[in-house]
Design a protein around this motif. Sequence first.
Motif, mmCIF file in Angstrom:
data_model
loop_
_atom_site.group_PDB
_atom_site.id
_atom_site.type_symbol
_atom_site.label_atom_id
_atom_site.label_comp_id
_atom_site.label_asym_id
_atom_site.label_seq_id
_atom_site.Cartn_x
_atom_site.Cartn_y
_atom_site.Cartn_z
ATOM 1 N N THR A 118 0.491 -1.150 0.039
ATOM 2 C CA THR A 118 0.048 -0.251 -0.191
ATOM 3 C C THR A 118 0.507 0.857 -0.290
ATOM 4 O OG1 THR A 118 -0.272 0.153 2.859
ATOM 5 C CG2 THR A 118 -1.186 -1.341 1.712
ATOM 6 N N ALA A 119 0.535 2.423 -0.572
ATOM 7 C CA ALA A 119 0.871 3.644 0.082
ATOM 8 C C ALA A 119 1.608 4.168 1.454
ATOM 9 C CB ALA A 119 0.090 5.166 -0.481
ATOM 10 N N SER A 120 1.111 2.557 2.241
ATOM 11 C CA SER A 120 1.415 3.998 4.032
ATOM 12 C C SER A 120 3.686 3.121 3.624
ATOM 13 C CB SER A 120 1.778 2.896 5.060
ATOM 14 O OG SER A 120 0.036 2.884 4.480
ATOM 15 N N THR A 121 3.644 1.997 3.025
ATOM 16 C CA THR A 121 5.242 1.495 2.514
ATOM 17 C C THR A 121 6.159 2.392 2.281
ATOM 18 O OG1 THR A 121 4.482 0.712 0.255
ATOM 19 C CG2 THR A 121 4.375 -1.469 1.935
ATOM 20 N N ASP A 122 5.853 3.772 1.999
ATOM 21 C CA ASP A 122 6.386 4.647 1.787
ATOM 22 C C ASP A 122 7.313 5.577 2.662
ATOM 23 O OD1 ASP A 122 6.477 3.725 -0.903
ATOM 24 O OD2 ASP A 122 5.019 5.224 -1.404
ATOM 25 N N VAL A 123 6.976 5.403 4.078
ATOM 26 C CA VAL A 123 7.639 5.410 4.728
ATOM 27 C C VAL A 123 8.787 5.979 5.102
ATOM 28 C CG1 VAL A 123 4.699 5.693 6.440
ATOM 29 C CG2 VAL A 123 6.723 3.732 6.605
ATOM 30 N N PHE A 124 8.716 5.040 5.062
ATOM 31 C CA PHE A 124 10.825 4.935 5.095
ATOM 32 C C PHE A 124 11.252 5.765 4.281
ATOM 33 C CE2 PHE A 124 9.188 1.317 7.015
ATOM 34 C CZ PHE A 124 9.549 1.282 8.520
ATOM 35 N N CYS A 131 1.857 10.842 10.505
ATOM 36 C CA CYS A 131 0.880 9.334 10.278
ATOM 37 C C CYS A 131 -0.932 9.568 11.211
ATOM 38 C CB CYS A 131 1.413 8.007 11.416
ATOM 39 S SG CYS A 131 2.598 8.528 10.047
ATOM 40 N N ILE A 132 -2.104 9.847 9.997
ATOM 41 C CA ILE A 132 -2.759 10.176 10.805
ATOM 42 C C ILE A 132 -3.768 9.230 10.261
ATOM 43 C CG2 ILE A 132 -5.226 11.513 10.589
ATOM 44 C CD1 ILE A 132 -2.772 13.521 8.603
ATOM 45 N N GLY A 133 -4.255 8.702 11.611
ATOM 46 C CA GLY A 133 -5.929 7.135 10.882
ATOM 47 C C GLY A 133 -6.594 7.874 11.999
ATOM 48 N N ALA A 134 -7.873 6.850 11.301
ATOM 49 C CA ALA A 134 -9.152 7.210 11.713
ATOM 50 C C ALA A 134 -9.785 5.941 12.502
ATOM 51 C CB ALA A 134 -9.949 8.406 10.690
ATOM 52 N N GLY A 135 -10.500 6.061 13.390
ATOM 53 C CA GLY A 135 -11.237 4.728 13.545
ATOM 54 C C GLY A 135 -9.839 3.972 13.662
ATOM 55 N N ILE A 136 -10.476 2.501 12.753
ATOM 56 C CA ILE A 136 -9.968 1.101 12.505
ATOM 57 C C ILE A 136 -9.327 1.739 11.950
ATOM 58 C CG2 ILE A 136 -11.537 0.201 10.823
ATOM 59 C CD1 ILE A 136 -10.141 -1.174 13.839
ATOM 60 N N ILE A 258 7.800 16.241 3.750
ATOM 61 C CA ILE A 258 6.948 16.048 4.657
ATOM 62 C C ILE A 258 6.441 14.848 4.040
ATOM 63 C CG2 ILE A 258 5.363 15.773 6.946
ATOM 64 C CD1 ILE A 258 7.059 19.031 7.010
ATOM 65 N N GLY A 259 6.615 13.565 4.692
ATOM 66 C CA GLY A 259 5.828 12.362 3.999
ATOM 67 C C GLY A 259 4.394 12.202 5.242
ATOM 68 N N VAL A 260 2.847 12.741 4.771
ATOM 69 C CA VAL A 260 2.100 12.587 5.462
ATOM 70 C C VAL A 260 0.807 11.095 4.802
ATOM 71 C CG1 VAL A 260 -0.362 14.200 6.135
ATOM 72 C CG2 VAL A 260 1.589 15.550 5.305
ATOM 73 N N PHE A 261 0.940 11.031 6.179
ATOM 74 C CA PHE A 261 0.494 9.748 5.216
ATOM 75 C C PHE A 261 -0.669 8.924 6.308
ATOM 76 C CE2 PHE A 261 4.581 8.437 4.586
ATOM 77 C CZ PHE A 261 4.811 8.023 3.601
ATOM 78 N N PHE A 262 -2.366 8.838 5.105
ATOM 79 C CA PHE A 262 -3.692 8.832 6.275
ATOM 80 C C PHE A 262 -3.573 7.450 6.116
ATOM 81 C CE2 PHE A 262 -7.736 9.684 5.520
ATOM 82 C CZ PHE A 262 -8.483 9.428 6.566
ATOM 83 N N CYS A 263 -4.880 6.924 6.802
ATOM 84 C CA CYS A 263 -5.604 5.909 6.313
ATOM 85 C C CYS A 263 -7.187 5.978 6.936
ATOM 86 C CB CYS A 263 -5.121 4.093 6.762
ATOM 87 S SG CYS A 263 -6.064 2.645 6.624
ATOM 88 N N GLY A 264 -8.266 6.078 6.634
ATOM 89 C CA GLY A 264 -9.994 6.605 7.233
ATOM 90 C C GLY A 264 -10.346 7.171 5.722
ATOM 91 N N PRO A 265 -11.650 7.403 5.949
ATOM 92 C CA PRO A 265 -12.898 7.841 5.478
ATOM 93 C C PRO A 265 -12.411 8.526 4.122
ATOM 94 C CG PRO A 265 -13.240 8.591 7.531
ATOM 95 C CD PRO A 265 -11.588 7.492 7.783
ATOM 96 N N ALA A 266 -13.015 8.694 3.519
ATOM 97 C CA ALA A 266 -12.574 9.309 2.300
ATOM 98 C C ALA A 266 -13.047 10.925 2.817
ATOM 99 C CB ALA A 266 -13.518 8.918 0.821
ATOM 100 N N TYR A 288 1.198 13.517 0.006
ATOM 101 C CA TYR A 288 0.881 12.996 0.343
ATOM 102 C C TYR A 288 -0.139 11.961 -0.043
ATOM 103 C CZ TYR A 288 -4.561 12.624 2.039
ATOM 104 O OH TYR A 288 -5.798 11.582 2.709
ATOM 105 N N ASN A 289 -0.179 11.282 1.159
ATOM 106 C CA ASN A 289 0.083 9.202 0.536
ATOM 107 C C ASN A 289 -1.500 8.805 1.667
ATOM 108 O OD1 ASN A 289 2.844 8.325 -0.398
ATOM 109 N ND2 ASN A 289 3.187 9.517 1.225
ATOM 110 N N LYS A 290 -3.042 7.652 0.600
ATOM 111 C CA LYS A 290 -4.062 7.031 1.518
ATOM 112 C C LYS A 290 -3.977 6.392 1.218
ATOM 113 C CE LYS A 290 -6.355 8.770 -2.278
ATOM 114 N NZ LYS A 290 -8.412 9.251 -3.231
ATOM 115 N N GLU A 291 -5.107 5.868 2.325
ATOM 116 C CA GLU A 291 -5.413 4.503 1.899
ATOM 117 C C GLU A 291 -7.221 5.158 2.605
ATOM 118 O OE1 GLU A 291 -4.228 1.345 3.518
ATOM 119 O OE2 GLU A 291 -1.913 2.214 3.760
ATOM 120 N N ASN A 292 -8.181 4.576 2.353
ATOM 121 C CA ASN A 292 -9.079 4.632 2.015
ATOM 122 C C ASN A 292 -10.429 3.803 2.237
ATOM 123 O OD1 ASN A 292 -9.198 7.793 -0.364
ATOM 124 N ND2 ASN A 292 -9.387 7.805 1.906
#
Length: 293
Positions: A118-124, A131-136, A258-266, A288-292
Amino acid sequence: MFLYLIERCLRFYRSFETCEIKKVVKHPSRVVEFQLRKPGFKASAGQYIFLHCPSISPLEWHPFTLTSCPEEDFFSVHIRQAGDWTEALAKYCDGNSNQKTVDTSKIPSLAVDGPFGTASTDVFYHENLMCIGAGIGITPFASILKSIWYRHHRGDTTLKIKKVYFYWICPDTNAFEWFSDLLQSLEDQMTEKGLLDFLEYNIYLTQGWGKGDVRNIVLHESDSADVITGLRQKTNYGRPNWDRIFSNIASSHKGSNIGVFFCGPAVLSHVLHKMSNKYSGDSVRFYYNKENF
């Protein structure tokens, strides 16, 4: 179509490759943790897998984000009961309702396909992270934060990351229960090593408190630990002020990316994407990188 057929054939083949269920743990908020092992399985932080349980359905595969990191000798997923398939799987864990750990011999066989990136693997690739997460949507960051800390702790010279800003936006207090254990462990280790500045985390509770909760929060305001999470960092109530957050981080890291990584609602993803563009300029740039979901 040809590539799709190959992929389906591979998944059918992998459905016969059962994996070892090392441990099953019941967490609050209808969340069950499965710790698994499979020969030859290798994953990076932030990746996900597909799980298959023939006892529930012979055809269904469901994606779950890995919550373990590559440095551990197993891979794990935290599954929240949110549908027919997940509820059916959770029923196998209800044999000893008062026990936190489940007898794995009563769990049906599971098959795993993956891992997938996923896009999150680019954190390194970044020195500074948001790193921003919403709920689950917090689940990929369990793997990422653990992996970052393992590599930082052992002095990995290839690790570029110097600062991590972590934000968790949660709708109710029950959702804190399983993830706060991980943050507590990281907090204790960083305190022991004198590295509390490496990870700055902020937790936001957006709803789900009543008059009794407010009274309890006020009475314990002077305590060293937060009354809800038990962490040293106090919980914020309400929604984050993203304008102020991005502005402050941009001012603190001039001349860097700065890398911005998000997982949550659109809906929240659109807001964060706009903030990343708004505060990017000649002196600092947000990627910006996202997982919706």
